[in-house]
Write an enzyme that holds these catalytic residues in place. Structure first.
Site, PDB file in Angstrom:
ATOM      1  N   LYS A  76      49.763  48.362  35.544  1.00 43.89           N
ATOM      2  CA  LYS A  76      50.317  49.709  35.385  1.00 43.89           C
ATOM      3  C   LYS A  76      51.376  50.045  36.428  1.00 43.89           C
ATOM      4  O   LYS A  76      52.008  51.090  36.352  1.00 43.89           O
ATOM      5  CB  LYS A  76      49.190  50.743  35.529  1.00 43.89           C
ATOM      6  N   LYS A 107      47.820  56.734  34.364  1.00 42.62           N
ATOM      7  CA  LYS A 107      47.798  56.685  32.902  1.00 42.62           C
ATOM      8  C   LYS A 107      48.418  57.924  32.278  1.00 42.62           C
ATOM      9  O   LYS A 107      49.206  57.824  31.350  1.00 42.62           O
ATOM     10  CB  LYS A 107      46.354  56.506  32.417  1.00 42.62           C
ATOM     11  N   GLU A 122      51.101  48.376  26.193  1.00 43.31           N
ATOM     12  CA  GLU A 122      50.068  49.137  25.487  1.00 43.31           C
ATOM     13  C   GLU A 122      48.780  49.224  26.296  1.00 43.31           C
ATOM     14  O   GLU A 122      48.113  50.254  26.330  1.00 43.31           O
ATOM     15  CB  GLU A 122      49.805  48.471  24.133  1.00 43.31           C
ATOM     16  N   ASP A 156      43.982  55.965  39.226  1.00 44.64           N
ATOM     17  CA  ASP A 156      44.171  55.185  38.011  1.00 44.64           C
ATOM     18  C   ASP A 156      44.446  56.108  36.814  1.00 44.64           C
ATOM     19  O   ASP A 156      45.325  55.842  35.997  1.00 44.64           O
ATOM     20  CB  ASP A 156      42.906  54.347  37.775  1.00 44.64           C
ATOM     21  N   GLU A 193      38.365  48.834  38.828  1.00 44.08           N
ATOM     22  CA  GLU A 193      39.357  47.969  39.472  1.00 44.08           C
ATOM     23  C   GLU A 193      38.617  47.254  40.612  1.00 44.08           C
ATOM     24  O   GLU A 193      37.562  47.729  41.052  1.00 44.08           O
ATOM     25  CB  GLU A 193      40.478  48.825  40.081  1.00 44.08           C
ATOM     26  N   THR A 247      48.283  40.490  36.029  1.00 40.14           N
ATOM     27  CA  THR A 247      47.841  40.721  37.399  1.00 40.14           C
ATOM     28  C   THR A 247      47.814  42.231  37.655  1.00 40.14           C
ATOM     29  O   THR A 247      48.174  43.024  36.787  1.00 40.14           O
ATOM     30  CB  THR A 247      48.820  40.098  38.413  1.00 40.14           C
ATOM     31  N   ALA A 303      43.149  50.376  27.458  1.00 40.24           N
ATOM     32  CA  ALA A 303      42.961  48.935  27.167  1.00 40.24           C
ATOM     33  C   ALA A 303      43.551  48.581  25.798  1.00 40.24           C
ATOM     34  O   ALA A 303      44.746  48.758  25.592  1.00 40.24           O
ATOM     35  CB  ALA A 303      41.497  48.547  27.275  1.00 40.24           C
ATOM     36  N   GLY A 310      37.373  46.849  29.786  1.00 41.89           N
ATOM     37  CA  GLY A 310      36.721  45.566  29.518  1.00 41.89           C
ATOM     38  C   GLY A 310      37.770  44.494  29.244  1.00 41.89           C
ATOM     39  O   GLY A 310      38.821  44.760  28.661  1.00 41.89           O
ATOM     40  N   GLY A 322      32.301  44.964  35.903  1.00 41.84           N
ATOM     41  CA  GLY A 322      33.736  44.775  35.632  1.00 41.84           C
ATOM     42  C   GLY A 322      34.412  46.000  35.032  1.00 41.84           C
ATOM     43  O   GLY A 322      35.488  45.898  34.460  1.00 41.84           O
TER      44      GLY A 322
END
Ligand code: ADP
Ligand code: ASP
Ligand code: MG
Length: 814
Positions: free
Chosen positions: A578, A681, A605, A677, A666, A554, A610, A796, A663
């Protein structure tokens, strides 16, 4: 001659008794002795009724009614109507006698051991009578013999023991004299010298059969039960358990003493002395060979033959400074337990003699504690010895095997397996014969411990991973499909049995202890119960499977807040969400600490790039002693997609819309476009490189106009993009003028992190980054000039799902 003993389940009802008759009548011996238990469950009912009556609780009457119904029903189904009334009236008169005994207990408000024995003996009295009458009706040449006339007991130190001399003579005389081919007799019950009914202990019908077999030198003792032999572990708790084809008396005795209920422990002694083999067979699968127990040792077979457990154990510890080097303390300790008739199941004593610790049955705790405290009153009052310490709610698990002594490393393997599964070991003991290594653990951990040990010692290295998956949208759905496709490959090639036990989305949740059928998880989930995060967690925790993994697919903060409780209970967490790792540094560290402390991997990971192995690579660099000097990266597949497609022939608005539709963003595209985002990261990478950093420490020079940043919903956000098209075009034109491309770059160097749009000139590693790809450059002590580069699709559902998958496999190899 053979002795065949049929247990409670085997004679539980008319249908089963018919199976018993088929087995008995297919034996071609000239004479057989058939020993039967009470109808399954009746002994428990009788004991409960006696207990209630003694408490003057008249609900014992309803139990009596159940007992009556079970027997009368069985007769009606077994016996032809013509013969029924005689048998029914005999059984009714026995039940009346039983009722009188219970009334007696009710009136005086107590049940003595003598009365309780008499009451409980009705189970076998009735079953053996009914079965004998049925056999007669079926034309078998049988006689029904009252066991109380053959099995005689004495009382020694308050315990009922068999008078073998008398019993052997009585059995031999009767059995040799009887002309009948089949002798049916009750198990479990016997009588004392003065004729009172006595019993041989719970499960004692096995013992009756062994006593008779030994007395008459039978060629074989067959124990017919509801499982196909003695298993490598209790098959009710360990689904993968297998029957052991051949086992020695000593091993069988050790297994049964340590909980393999399929054989009552005293059973082996009488037949061992005579060298009579025991065969354990299944009434419901008579063709199965089951287990044969003989005097032959298994010299070449597996070292560990079985894993057992005993429940309801308590530890009793005596400690104190005054114990060291003083002779006689242990002797007094054990003597007082012996005199109180308390049997010691397990003993450990450190060589310093500073403490002695024994495992006893929980039922004996109160008496043992009192007796030991009284015996050492003087030493306790002078502070030399501390009052006895009692710990309850424990169980013993044991590895058993004749050949364990000639193999190194078994206990190491046992304890590390338990450790990995966070099973706390309270005490350990290894018999000097090394036929048994035992550990005392918490009772809630029994099932997990048995299964983990079974997997380690018996399952050819197949490891079971039990998954609990929350979130089945784009990524989660793909993930479940990938598991479904790869299940067989993982089992055959990686020896991993991956099972999904629980699935939840925000609406419903489902669990299946045997593993959810992944082919139709969607429709099963739609029919599930109402979703509830805490109930989901409770279920995972209560099921207490080894190698449990919680998978969060989620993007929810509420879900990420539950990781701590999973990790703190040794449940691994794998997540593409995250939020946890980019939350407060203290929270991130606490989760990592919990993961270490409770041996539960916490893997994320997919938080960066991704499915690309970025975090794993970083971890390996650090673990091998390298130091990160600088990280430069394009970490947003969405922004890369946007700036790769945006030019003077498109509009910024259209490109962002397309990215959202395909897609790549977000659900709320502002999270990507504002740089949040990417900040998350780079924060995670900086932290994983060993730096203490908060999200607010990161410099974010946003390219979005303030108005876009201030919007509070997607519609307003998109409208603002449309409105400010010219400012986006200006950014583009400037880059073109400098022969550069626009890339959203994250950077970490010298403890500082920043994110922002940059013009990347031709020739730079980032210049040709296609589509939604990501790229990371690690400049380290070992890669100072030519960085280590990881590059590839960075967004993806498919690649993210496979990144989660990779984390699961990492745990499998952990
Ligand atoms: P019966 O009524 O036939 O005497 P029991 O209930 O006394 O049967 O014993 C059979 C049961 O023992 C099995 O159903 C199983 O649950 C339990 N059991 C425990 N450990 C083992 C084991 N290692 N192998 C086989 N059965 C076991
Ligand atoms: N009926 C007794 C019991 O349940 C004896 C036996 O079945 O072995 O303990
Ligand atoms: Mg039994």
């Amino acid at each position: 001659m053979k002795v065949l003993k049929f247990g409670g389940t085997s004679v539980a009802n008319a249908q089963n008794i018919t199976l018993v008759k088929n087995i008995v009548s297919s034996s071609d011996n000239d004479k057989n002795i058939v020993v039967v238990s009470a109808l399954g469950g009746i002994t428990d009912l009788l004991l409960k009724a006696a207990e209630l009556a003694a408490l003057q609780d008249d609900t014992y009457k309803s139990l009596l009614k159940d007992i009556e119904d079970r027997h009368l029903q069985t007769i009606k189904e077994l016996i032809p109507i013509a013969s029924q009334s005689r048998i029914l009236s005999k059984v009714k008169s026995e039940l009346n006698a039983l009722e009188t005994l219970l009334e007696g207990a009710f009136l005086i408000g107590e049940s003595t051991p003598k009365l309780s024995d008499k009451i409980v003996s009705y189970g076998e009295l009735l079953s053996s009578y009914i079965i004998a009458e049925f056999f007669k009706e079926q034309g078998l040449d049988i006689v029904h013999k009252d066991s109380r006339e053959l099995i005689k007991t004495n009382t020694v130190n308050g315990k009922t023991v068999v008078n073998f001399k008398l019993t052997n003579a009585l059995c031999q005389d009767f059995i040799s004299a009887t002309p009948h081919k089949i002798i049916v007799m009750a198990g479990f019950i016997a009588s004392s010298e003065n004729g009172d009914s006595t019993t041989l202990g719970r499960g004692g019908s096995d013992y009756t059969a062994a006593i008779v077999a030994a007395a008459i030198n039978a060629e074989l003792l067959e124990i017919w039960t509801d499982v196909s032999g003695m298993y490598t572990a209790n098959p009710k708790l360990v689904k993968q358990a297998k029957a052991i084809p051949h086992i020695s008396y000593e091993e069988a005795m050790e297994l049964s003493h340590f909980g393999a209920k399929v054989l009552y422990p005293p059973t082996i002694q009488p037949v061992l002395a005579k060298g009579i083999s025991i065969q354990i067979k299944n009434t419901f699968d008579p063709g199965n060979q089951g287990t044969i127990i003989t005097k032959n040792r298994n010299e070449k077979g597996k070292t560990v033959r079985g894993i057992t457990h005993v429940e309801h154990i308590a530890l009793l510890s005596l400690e104190g400074p005054g114990m060291v080097g003083i002779p006689g303390i242990s002797k007094r300790f054990f003597e007082v337990l012996f005199l109180s008739n308390i049997s010691v199941v397990l003993i450990t004593q450190a060589s310093s003699e500073h403490s002695i610790c024994v495992g006893i049955s929980e039922a004996d705790v109160v008496e043992a504690e009192q007796a030991v405290n009284e015996a050492f009153e003087y030493e306790m009052s002078s502070g030399k010895i501390n009052p006895v310490v009692v710990e309850k709610n424990l169980a013993i698990i044991a590895l058993v095997g004749d050949n364990m002594k000639s193999h190194q490393g078994l206990s190491g393997k046992m304890f590390s397996t338990l450790g990995k599964n966070n099973v706390n070991i309270r005490a350990i003991a290894q018999g000097a014969s090394e036929r048994n290594i035992s550990a005392v653990i918490n009772k809630e951990d029994v099932k997990k411990a048995l299964n983990a040990l079974h997997e380690e010692f018996f399952e050819e290295n197949i490891k079971q991973l039990n998954l609990f998956v929350m979130g089945v949208g784009n990524v989660g759905g793909k993930f479940l499909n990938q598991i479904s496709q790869q299940k067989k490959y993982l089992k055959d090639n990686l020896k991993l049995n991956v099972r999904v036990i629980g699935i939840s989305n925000s609406r419903t949740m489902i669990f299946d202890e045997d593993g959810i059928a992944l082919k139709n998880w969607g429709s099963l989930l739609a029919e599930g119960e109402k979703a509830d995060k805490s109930k989901f967690y409770e279920t995972v925790n209560t099921l207490n499977y080894r190698n449990s993994i919680f998978v969060d697919n989620t993007a929810s903060a509420a879900v990420s807040n539950t990781y701590g409780s999973y990790l703190g209970n040794s449940i691994s967490v794998v997540t593409c969400n995250k939020i946890a790792c980019s939350s407060d540094y203290a929270n991130y560290m606490e989760l990592k600490q919990l993961a270490r402390e409770y041996n539960a991997p916490f893997l994320f990971e997919t938080n960066v790039g991704a499915g690309l192995p970025i975090i794993d690579t970083l971890k390996h660099l650090i673990a091998s002693g390298d130091k990160i000097q600088k990280i430069q990266a394009v970490l947003s597949g969405s922004l890369n997609f946007v700036f790769n497609n945006f030019n003077d022939k498109t509009t910024f608005f259209d490109v962002v819309k397309q990215a959202q539709e395909e897609g790549y963003t977000e659900p709320d595209p502002k999270i990507d476009l504002s740089g949040i985002d990417v900040m998350r990261k780079i924060l995670i990478l900086a932290r994983e490189s060993g730096n203490q950093l908060e999200i607010d420490d990161i410099l974010n020079d946003s390219f979005l106009p303030q108005e876009s940043l201030d919007t509070t919903n997607n519609d307003d956000f998109f409208a603002s993009l449309k409105k400010h098209e010219s400012s986006f075009q200006a950014l583009y034109q400037k880059a073109v003028a400098n022969d550069s491309k626009l890339k959203y770059v994250a950077q970490f160097e010298a403890g500082k992190a920043s994110v922002g749009l940059q013009q990347i000139p031709k020739g730079h590693d980032f210049y040709n980054l296609e589509g939604s790809d990501n790229i990371v450059l690690f400049y380290t002590e070992r890669y100072p000039n030519q960085p280590m580069i990881i590059k590839g699709a960075g967004a993806g559902a498919d690649v993210t799902a496979s990144g989660i998958f990779a984390d699961i496999i990492r745990i499998g190899n952990f």
